[in-house]
Scaffold this active site. Structure first.
Site, PDB file in Angstrom:
ATOM      1  N   LYS A 171       0.947  -1.342   0.383  1.00 48.03           N
ATOM      2  CA  LYS A 171       0.304  -0.199   0.141  1.00 48.03           C
ATOM      3  C   LYS A 171       0.724   1.212   0.001  1.00 48.03           C
ATOM      4  O   LYS A 171       0.626   1.867  -0.998  1.00 48.03           O
ATOM      5  CB  LYS A 171      -0.977   0.111   1.586  1.00 48.03           C
ATOM      6  CG  LYS A 171      -2.647   0.898   1.313  1.00 48.03           C
ATOM      7  CD  LYS A 171      -2.981   0.466   1.874  1.00 48.03           C
ATOM      8  CE  LYS A 171      -2.675  -0.182   3.404  1.00 48.03           C
ATOM      9  NZ  LYS A 171      -2.328   0.246   4.744  1.00 48.03           N
TER      10      LYS A 171
ATOM     11  N   PHE B  95       3.706  -7.968  -9.200  1.00 48.15           N
ATOM     12  CA  PHE B  95       4.685  -8.273  -9.051  1.00 48.15           C
ATOM     13  C   PHE B  95       4.928  -9.196  -9.267  1.00 48.15           C
ATOM     14  O   PHE B  95       4.921  -9.268 -10.866  1.00 48.15           O
ATOM     15  CB  PHE B  95       4.210  -9.382  -7.567  1.00 48.15           C
ATOM     16  CG  PHE B  95       3.904  -8.911  -6.154  1.00 48.15           C
ATOM     17  CD1 PHE B  95       3.390  -7.718  -5.730  1.00 48.15           C
ATOM     18  CD2 PHE B  95       5.124  -8.993  -5.261  1.00 48.15           C
ATOM     19  CE1 PHE B  95       3.525  -7.156  -4.479  1.00 48.15           C
ATOM     20  CE2 PHE B  95       5.582  -8.945  -4.379  1.00 48.15           C
ATOM     21  CZ  PHE B  95       4.391  -7.506  -3.704  1.00 48.15           C
TER      22      PHE B  95
ATOM     23  N   TRP C  22       6.698  -0.656  -8.050  1.00 47.88           N
ATOM     24  CA  TRP C  22       7.795  -1.168  -7.834  1.00 47.88           C
ATOM     25  C   TRP C  22       8.971  -1.175  -8.644  1.00 47.88           C
ATOM     26  O   TRP C  22      10.208  -0.927  -7.876  1.00 47.88           O
ATOM     27  CB  TRP C  22       7.395  -2.277  -6.805  1.00 47.88           C
ATOM     28  CG  TRP C  22       8.593  -3.150  -5.663  1.00 47.88           C
ATOM     29  CD1 TRP C  22       8.610  -2.795  -4.647  1.00 47.88           C
ATOM     30  CD2 TRP C  22       9.334  -3.843  -6.417  1.00 47.88           C
ATOM     31  NE1 TRP C  22       9.732  -3.338  -4.137  1.00 47.88           N
ATOM     32  CE2 TRP C  22      10.425  -4.564  -4.902  1.00 47.88           C
ATOM     33  CE3 TRP C  22       9.961  -4.923  -7.481  1.00 47.88           C
ATOM     34  CZ2 TRP C  22      11.062  -5.282  -5.341  1.00 47.88           C
ATOM     35  CZ3 TRP C  22      10.623  -5.536  -7.344  1.00 47.88           C
ATOM     36  CH2 TRP C  22      11.353  -6.201  -6.198  1.00 47.88           C
TER      37      TRP C  22
ATOM     38  N   THR D 253       3.937   1.414  -0.810  1.00 47.38           N
ATOM     39  CA  THR D 253       4.643   1.260  -2.463  1.00 47.38           C
ATOM     40  C   THR D 253       3.841   2.652  -2.974  1.00 47.38           C
ATOM     41  O   THR D 253       3.871   3.049  -3.796  1.00 47.38           O
ATOM     42  CB  THR D 253       4.840  -0.312  -2.888  1.00 47.38           C
ATOM     43  OG1 THR D 253       5.520  -0.355  -1.593  1.00 47.38           O
ATOM     44  CG2 THR D 253       5.767   0.053  -3.546  1.00 47.38           C
TER      45      THR D 253
ATOM     46  N   ALA E 247      -3.972   1.384  12.868  1.00 48.00           N
ATOM     47  CA  ALA E 247      -5.452   1.384  12.798  1.00 48.00           C
ATOM     48  C   ALA E 247      -6.583   0.839  13.261  1.00 48.00           C
ATOM     49  O   ALA E 247      -6.980   0.244  13.006  1.00 48.00           O
ATOM     50  CB  ALA E 247      -5.412   1.209  11.162  1.00 48.00           C
TER      51      ALA E 247
ATOM     52  N   ARG F 126       2.136   8.436   7.793  1.00 44.40           N
ATOM     53  CA  ARG F 126       2.705   8.446   8.918  1.00 44.40           C
ATOM     54  C   ARG F 126       4.056   7.511   9.119  1.00 44.40           C
ATOM     55  O   ARG F 126       4.722   7.364   8.181  1.00 44.40           O
ATOM     56  CB  ARG F 126       2.358   6.654   8.871  1.00 44.40           C
ATOM     57  CG  ARG F 126       0.197   7.416   9.296  1.00 44.40           C
ATOM     58  CD  ARG F 126      -0.724   5.907   9.783  1.00 44.40           C
ATOM     59  NE  ARG F 126      -0.004   4.591   9.091  1.00 44.40           N
ATOM     60  CZ  ARG F 126      -0.887   3.090   8.921  1.00 44.40           C
ATOM     61  NH1 ARG F 126      -0.582   2.878  10.131  1.00 44.40           N
ATOM     62  NH2 ARG F 126      -0.409   2.330   7.711  1.00 44.40           N
TER      63      ARG F 126
ATOM     64  N   LYS G 191      10.240  -7.506   8.759  1.00 47.70           N
ATOM     65  CA  LYS G 191      11.122  -7.425   7.983  1.00 47.70           C
ATOM     66  C   LYS G 191       9.664  -6.661   7.168  1.00 47.70           C
ATOM     67  O   LYS G 191       9.004  -6.966   7.004  1.00 47.70           O
ATOM     68  CB  LYS G 191      11.189  -8.673   6.911  1.00 47.70           C
ATOM     69  CG  LYS G 191      12.654  -7.789   5.920  1.00 47.70           C
ATOM     70  CD  LYS G 191      13.164  -8.967   5.440  1.00 47.70           C
ATOM     71  CE  LYS G 191      13.770  -9.219   4.127  1.00 47.70           C
ATOM     72  NZ  LYS G 191      15.283  -8.792   4.549  1.00 47.70           N
TER      73      LYS G 191
ATOM     74  N   PHE H 188      -3.733  -0.888   7.577  1.00 43.04           N
ATOM     75  CA  PHE H 188      -4.632  -1.961   6.800  1.00 43.04           C
ATOM     76  C   PHE H 188      -5.167  -2.111   6.242  1.00 43.04           C
ATOM     77  O   PHE H 188      -4.650  -1.116   5.280  1.00 43.04           O
ATOM     78  CB  PHE H 188      -4.744  -2.879   8.388  1.00 43.04           C
ATOM     79  CG  PHE H 188      -4.451  -2.901   9.507  1.00 43.04           C
ATOM     80  CD1 PHE H 188      -3.126  -3.292   9.342  1.00 43.04           C
ATOM     81  CD2 PHE H 188      -4.440  -2.307  11.205  1.00 43.04           C
ATOM     82  CE1 PHE H 188      -1.935  -3.463  10.132  1.00 43.04           C
ATOM     83  CE2 PHE H 188      -3.913  -2.806  11.755  1.00 43.04           C
ATOM     84  CZ  PHE H 188      -2.485  -3.525  11.943  1.00 43.04           C
TER      85      PHE H 188
HETATM   86  P1  ADP Z   1       1.992  -1.773   3.263  1.00 41.94           P
HETATM   87  O1  ADP Z   1       2.216  -0.905   3.354  1.00 41.94           O
HETATM   88  O2  ADP Z   1       1.154  -2.373   2.187  1.00 41.94           O
HETATM   89  O3  ADP Z   1       2.400  -2.313   4.229  1.00 41.94           O
HETATM   90  P2  ADP Z   1       4.665  -1.886   1.850  1.00 41.94           P
HETATM   91  O4  ADP Z   1       4.176  -0.823   0.571  1.00 41.94           O
HETATM   92  O5  ADP Z   1       5.876  -1.232   2.770  1.00 41.94           O
HETATM   93  O6  ADP Z   1       3.151  -2.265   2.063  1.00 41.94           O
HETATM   94  O7  ADP Z   1       5.192  -2.929   1.246  1.00 41.94           O
HETATM   95  C1  ADP Z   1       6.046  -3.579   2.144  1.00 41.94           C
HETATM   96  C2  ADP Z   1       7.386  -4.725   1.155  1.00 41.94           C
HETATM   97  O8  ADP Z   1       6.969  -5.178   0.321  1.00 41.94           O
HETATM   98  C3  ADP Z   1       8.566  -3.571   0.494  1.00 41.94           C
HETATM   99  O9  ADP Z   1       9.582  -3.848   1.499  1.00 41.94           O
HETATM  100  C4  ADP Z   1       8.241  -3.784  -0.454  1.00 41.94           C
HETATM  101  O10 ADP Z   1       9.777  -3.325  -0.715  1.00 41.94           O
HETATM  102  C5  ADP Z   1       7.516  -4.549  -0.565  1.00 41.94           C
HETATM  103  N1  ADP Z   1       6.842  -5.083  -2.486  1.00 41.94           N
HETATM  104  C6  ADP Z   1       5.759  -3.584  -2.688  1.00 41.94           C
HETATM  105  N2  ADP Z   1       5.641  -3.860  -3.572  1.00 41.94           N
HETATM  106  C7  ADP Z   1       5.928  -4.628  -4.264  1.00 41.94           C
HETATM  107  C8  ADP Z   1       6.501  -5.776  -5.404  1.00 41.94           C
HETATM  108  N3  ADP Z   1       5.318  -4.874  -6.418  1.00 41.94           N
HETATM  109  N4  ADP Z   1       7.435  -6.525  -5.979  1.00 41.94           N
HETATM  110  C9  ADP Z   1       7.557  -6.790  -4.845  1.00 41.94           C
HETATM  111  N5  ADP Z   1       8.265  -6.331  -3.707  1.00 41.94           N
HETATM  112  C10 ADP Z   1       6.829  -5.096  -3.474  1.00 41.94           C
END
Ligand code: ADP
Length: 553
Positions: free
Chosen positions: A69, A379, A407, A71, A271, A92, A103, A299
């Site tokens: 989200k 992905f 990404w 990202t 959240a 946030r 992680k 979330f």
């Molecule tokens: P959320 O906001 O839903 O918790 P994040 O945007 O923080 O998710 O992403 C969580 C992890 O997933 C990060 O380490 C990010 O690099 C990885 N990630 C997000 N989108 C992709 C993608 N399209 N391909 C590979 N990894 C991704």
């Protein structure tokens, strides 16, 4: 393939004055905090500019497969910037607990990130330290008052205010304090919450200014007397000291995306037991400065999304102009019953079954009368057939889904999503609130359960029902309700993935948060102090003689 931190470290980060200028801040409105961060304080009333368009990014129910989200939020903002729009992001602040635990940070990923990534995920500008200090000062003052003859007649068995720390430490959930004899306080049971669960965090993100914050802090109910009357911070007389400790934390923090889109990162309430969005001040300031503001709620749409629309919107005084629901093929396959180990294999049957989760969120978000767009966070394992299936499913329900390949490509990976969002914000929309402020708590919860979760209704425990009768006498029962529910399911059972039906939500207890101005409805076993996993992220983080960090993500 480069890791998030390697990409962030290789990025060209502009000096913060250049970002402040790009954002349109005057010299008096910002103060540098190092080279690439700034604290800003914009006087809302002094700026007469109209407000920009507000884009709320939310998602399907999270799964361990990840939705991305943040990202997509960052990538969409960069895509809007690339399309020539004056854009800002409002996010946030990450909590250190999860950073050292699981992680995954809160600054996006790949080529859709906010920088300086390491700083933001670690100590940033000290806001969380200020909050932790203020929270624990109040805890110390409460115990001192009991020790010094207990003039407020506080019942130590009925205290609501615990201690706080921004570390995932399950061993501190339940503790005994005051041991060591008569000079070391009065022994009692206590415990720790993680800092983001503190009511002060919720207050910081809701306050329009220092005096609003002080008034809210005064209203915090810290516990009850032996006569079962509420005791507030005002009774203890320390609202001034706590507000003083938070005088800088109340100012939003300015940083930038990898593509130099100005970004405000401020406040990080949970959240589930709080509203789960960045501060009102940061969102408002971004809306005054930019034409497009992309913000995110924690979330899924059932938790952060609902709270944004039902709780934050009235306080912000601005409704979103578009809602973006983020979904991934992987997560939808998990909702369709596929185990995490098999998500990279194509599987149209599992995807087809899991789409119901997206369907419920599409339906619930659409009812607010604001245009909804679906973003498929791409992905590398996604197949064209899988993506087509998502697009078709969404189209059949009257909306459109667009690929976000941010990404891998940053803003350049989502031109169509950006155009669709711009078009959505230009549509006529009529925001329709879910409930009326004067609805009682049960009516509010029923509307949330039936309309947002797709469930049958609500069941209160005897304790929760008794509490509501008591709250009604004090006039607390009409406050907005914040549902503390698992993020993994639309129901209160984390194992029920997809789109369960005919379920009831069980409220076991209410927690009044008079300072923040809401009633928390606790369902299931919600932890306010997380623990570390068997292999915490802390094992993989390192730093070399040049200060180069590895393994942060
Ligand atoms: P959320 O906001 O839903 O918790 P994040 O945007 O923080 O998710 O992403 C969580 C992890 O997933 C990060 O380490 C990010 O690099 C990885 N990630 C997000 N989108 C992709 C993608 N399209 N391909 C590979 N990894 C991704």
């Amino acid at each position: 393939m480069q890791t998030d931190i390697e990409i962030a470290q290789a990025a060209e980060v502009w000096p913060i004055e250049k970002i402040a200028e790009k954002a349109g801040l005057t010299a008096a409105e910002w103060e540098p905090y190092g080279r690439d961060k700034a604290k800003i304080s914009v006087d809302e009333s002094a700026r007469q500019d109209g407000l920009g368009k507000l884009i709320l990014v939310t998602s399907i129910n999270p799964t361990p497969a990840g939705e991305g989200k943040s990202t997509v939020t960052v990538g969409l903002a960069d895509a809007l910037s690339l399309a020539g729009k004056k854009t800002m992001v409002a996010l946030r602040e990450p909590s250190l607990g999860p950073v050292m635990g699981l992680k995954g940070g809160a600054t996006g990923g790949g080529y859709a990130q906010v920088v300086p990534m390491a700083d933001i995920n670690l100590h940033f500008t000290g806001d969380f330290h200020a909050l932790t200090s203020a929270h624990n000062t109040l805890a110390a003052v409460i115990d001192n008052s009991i020790y010094q003859g207990n003039p407020l007649n506080i019942d130590p068995r009925r205290l609501l205010w615990k201690r706080a720390l921004d570390v995932n430490d399950r061993a501190l959930r339940h503790i005994t304090i005051g041991l060591g004899g008569p000079t070391s306080g009065v022994p009692r049971e206590d415990g720790f919450d993680i800092t983001v669960a503190s009511e002060l965090m919720a207050i910081l993100t809701l306050s329009h200014d220092l005096m609003d914050m002080k008034a809210r802090i005064e209203r915090i109910v810290i516990g009850y007397t032996y006569d079962k009357e509420p005791v507030t911070v005002k009774d203890l007389g320390v609202a001034g000291a706590l507000t003083t400790l938070l005088k800088d934390a109340i100012k939003p923090n300015l940083v930038q995306t990898l593509a130099h889109t100005p970004t405000l990162i401020h406040g990080g309430p949970f959240a589930n037991i709080a509203q789960g969005t960045n501060s009102i001040r940061a969102t408002k300031t971004a809306l005054q400065l930019a034409d497009y503001v992309v913000t995110e709620a924690g979330f899924g749409a059932d938790l952060g999304g609902e709270k944004f629309l039902d709780f934050k919107v009235p306080l912000l005084g601005k409704t979103p102009d578009a809602i973006v629901i983020v979904a991934t093929v992987r997560a939808l396959k998990m909702h369709g019953g596929l185990p995490k180990t098999e998500l990279t294999e194509p599987n149209l049957d599992a995807l087809s079954a899991g789409l119901a989760n997206l369907g419920q969120h599409l339906k619930s978000m659409s009812r607010y009368g604001v245009p909804v767009v679906v973003a498929v966070n791409r992905f590398v394992s996604d197949t064209p057939e899988e993506i087509e299936m998502v697009e078709k499913y969404v189209r059949e329900r009257g909306a459109e889904a667009y690929m976000a390949d941010v990404w891998a490509q940053g803003g350049a990976g989502a031109p169509e999503l950006a155009q669709a969002v711009i078009a959505a914000t230009e549509q006529e929309s009529q925001f329709t609130p879910l409930y009326a402020p004067e609805d009682d708590a049960v009516t509010k919860i029923e509307k949330i359960v039936q309309t947002i979760y797709g469930g049958a209704g609500v069941e209160l425990s005897d304790k929760a029902a008794k509490q509501l009768r008591e709250f009604a006498k004090r006039g607390w029962d009409k406050m907005p309700v914040i549902m503390a529910k698992t993020q993994y399911s639309l129901s209160d059972d984390a194992k029920k993935l997809g789109a369960p039906t005919d379920f009831k939500i069980h409220v076991r207890e209410f927690v009044p948060k008079l300072g923040a101005g809401f009633l928390v409805a606790l369902t299931g076993s919600i932890l306010t102090m997380p623990g570390l996993p068997s292999h915490p992220a802390a094992y993989d983080i390192d730093i070399d003689e040049n200060g180069q960090i590895t393994g942060l993500f």
